[in-house]
Design a protein around this motif. Structure first.
Motif, mmCIF file in Angstrom:
data_model
loop_
_atom_site.group_PDB
_atom_site.id
_atom_site.type_symbol
_atom_site.label_atom_id
_atom_site.label_comp_id
_atom_site.label_asym_id
_atom_site.label_seq_id
_atom_site.Cartn_x
_atom_site.Cartn_y
_atom_site.Cartn_z
ATOM 1 N N GLU A 88 0.838 -1.185 0.000
ATOM 2 C CA GLU A 88 0.000 0.000 0.000
ATOM 3 C C GLU A 88 0.879 1.243 0.000
ATOM 4 O O GLU A 88 2.031 1.214 0.428
ATOM 5 C CB GLU A 88 -0.959 -0.001 1.194
ATOM 6 N N ARG A 99 3.402 -5.324 3.360
ATOM 7 C CA ARG A 99 2.834 -5.934 4.553
ATOM 8 C C ARG A 99 2.968 -7.453 4.528
ATOM 9 O O ARG A 99 3.235 -8.049 3.493
ATOM 10 C CB ARG A 99 1.353 -5.563 4.691
ATOM 11 N N VAL A 103 -3.726 -6.315 2.451
ATOM 12 C CA VAL A 103 -4.064 -4.949 2.843
ATOM 13 C C VAL A 103 -5.567 -4.715 2.707
ATOM 14 O O VAL A 103 -6.171 -5.037 1.679
ATOM 15 C CB VAL A 103 -3.291 -3.940 1.969
ATOM 16 N N SER A 104 -6.145 -4.143 3.732
ATOM 17 C CA SER A 104 -7.564 -3.792 3.711
ATOM 18 C C SER A 104 -7.775 -2.526 2.889
ATOM 19 O O SER A 104 -6.868 -1.726 2.701
ATOM 20 C CB SER A 104 -8.059 -3.589 5.147
ATOM 21 N N ARG A 108 -7.245 2.892 6.795
ATOM 22 C CA ARG A 108 -5.842 2.653 7.112
ATOM 23 C C ARG A 108 -5.053 3.950 6.952
ATOM 24 O O ARG A 108 -5.268 4.709 6.005
ATOM 25 C CB ARG A 108 -5.260 1.547 6.224
ATOM 26 N N ASN A 257 0.079 -2.724 11.396
ATOM 27 C CA ASN A 257 -0.752 -3.153 10.264
ATOM 28 C C ASN A 257 -0.370 -4.522 9.718
ATOM 29 O O ASN A 257 -0.488 -4.772 8.516
ATOM 30 C CB ASN A 257 -0.679 -2.121 9.124
ATOM 31 N N ASP A 307 -7.341 -8.933 12.747
ATOM 32 C CA ASP A 307 -6.081 -8.432 12.199
ATOM 33 C C ASP A 307 -5.059 -9.552 12.003
ATOM 34 O O ASP A 307 -3.878 -9.294 11.793
ATOM 35 C CB ASP A 307 -5.493 -7.346 13.101
#
Length: 362
Positions: A88, A99, A103-104, A108, A257, A307
């Motif tokens: 991201e 990550r 990734v959402s 964020r 994250n 998460d």
């Protein structure tokens, strides 16, 4: 594609791919989280080894599953044509973050406290416009290549399927420099494509089987039997509840994250260890038999949180009472890795096509 050998990611544009035949095994959204526990395939690891030995310079991929990153290839050597569900970018400071978990799309913020800008996932969804930067980078890399290796592609998406042709010699590619030492491209895929006859060598075969033979011939197979994935996480013991009457045990990634993708199951065990003494002399010397019996008195299963970390919570007093005179241990079950393909079979059965190019032999 090379990722289908995980047995958990489906083919997309192949003859039996998702577009033509069935619903995706993994869709965009919540179900995407299933990708976190998928490990790189044998071919992903082979490409990393070839890069480490200077035989591959860059990887251009149309997959956004992040498996090249997981295999250990540095992000600066990867061009993600369609982005990456694990990468991201901050809209404000332009910092990119790789990550450990998918990734959402929502809510964020940048890791940098002084920025706190909104983060945007780099992966493209079906029908979205592709970022021109990775395409331009791929074009530059392919034009500089003397040989391109195409693995598992259906070669049906333009203009990406035209990139390997940039490695063809001047007699076959009008855009090539007349003084170049270009050889062309090798195409390995299970299905026939429109580019089969243009390839220096075309082999219709599972890419893992092909790469096993290549690595064996290069005497590099011993380097491809495992990959190392490192991630630091903490085991935290916390008191919770209004009266601190609850005890919580967490497995938590140290990175913001991120989750812990390769843990399949985790549990807390209260155990009592009983040792077996060999004889009187060993007893006097304090020597214990290597064998011992571990009795599990109580087991608590940790639950995966949203998460992708892990947590267990119970009443504090009852938990401490069970520990009295016993030991506590954490047992973690990890996801299984790839299976090494059989590479001792002959290649005589392979359907292949070779043009009259004599610049290279495999």
């Amino acid at each position: 594609g090379i990722s289908t050998n995980t047995q958990r990611l489906a083919d997309f544009r192949g003859d039996n791919g998702l577009i033509q035949n069935r619903e995706p095994l993994i869709k965009m959204g919540v179900a995407e989280q299933r990708m976190d526990s998928i490990m790189p395939t044998f071919t992903h690891v082979c490409l990393r080894v070839l890069m480490e030995h200077g035989l591959v310079r860059k990887i251009i991929t149309s997959n956004h599953d992040g498996l090249h990153n997981k295999s250990g290839v540095d992000a600066q050597h990867i061009v993600d044509l369609f982005g990456n569900v694990y990468v991201e970018k901050c809209r404000k400071c332009k910092t990119r973050y790789l990550r450990r978990s998918v990734v959402s799309h929502l809510s964020r913020r940048c890791d940098a406290a002084q920025c706190h800008g909104k983060l945007k996932r780099t992966a493209c969804n079906m029908g979205e416009t592709v970022d021109s930067k990775p395409l331009n980078a791929a074009q530059t890399i392919s034009e500089a290549a003397t040989l391109a290796l195409v693995l598992g592609s259906s070669m049906t998406v333009h203009p990406f399927c035209d990139l390997p042709s940039n490695a063809m010699p001047p007699t076959l590619n009008a855009n090539a420099n007349s003084s170049s030492d270009k050889m062309g491209f090798v195409l390995v895929t299970r299905q026939t494509t429109e580019y089969d006859t243009d390839a220096l060598l075309c082999i219709h075969l599972n890419v893992d089987e092909f790469m096993a033979r290549v690595m064996q011939r290069l005497n590099l197979l011993q380097h491809c039997r495992q990959f190392v994935y490192s991630q630091v996480f903490d085991c935290r013991v916390l008191l919770s509840g209004s009266d601190h009457d609850l005890i919580a045990i967490q497995l938590q990634s140290r990175q913001c994250n991120e989750g812990l993708p390769f843990i399949q199951n985790a549990c807390i065990q209260i155990v009592k260890r009983r040792h077996t003494i060999n004889d009187e002399n060993d007893t006097k010397n304090g020597d214990e038999d290597e064998s011992s019996v571990v009795v599990i008195k109580q087991e608590y299963e940790l639950q995966k949180t949203k998460d992708l970390n892990w947590k267990f919570e119970t009443m504090k007093n009852s938990f401490l009472d069970r520990i009295n005179g016993n030991s506590v241990r954490i047992e973690i079950e990890w996801e299984a890795g790839f299976n090494e393909p059989k590479c001792c079979q002959s290649l005589d059965h392979i359907e292949w096509h070779k043009l009259d190019h004599d610049q290279m032999q495999l």
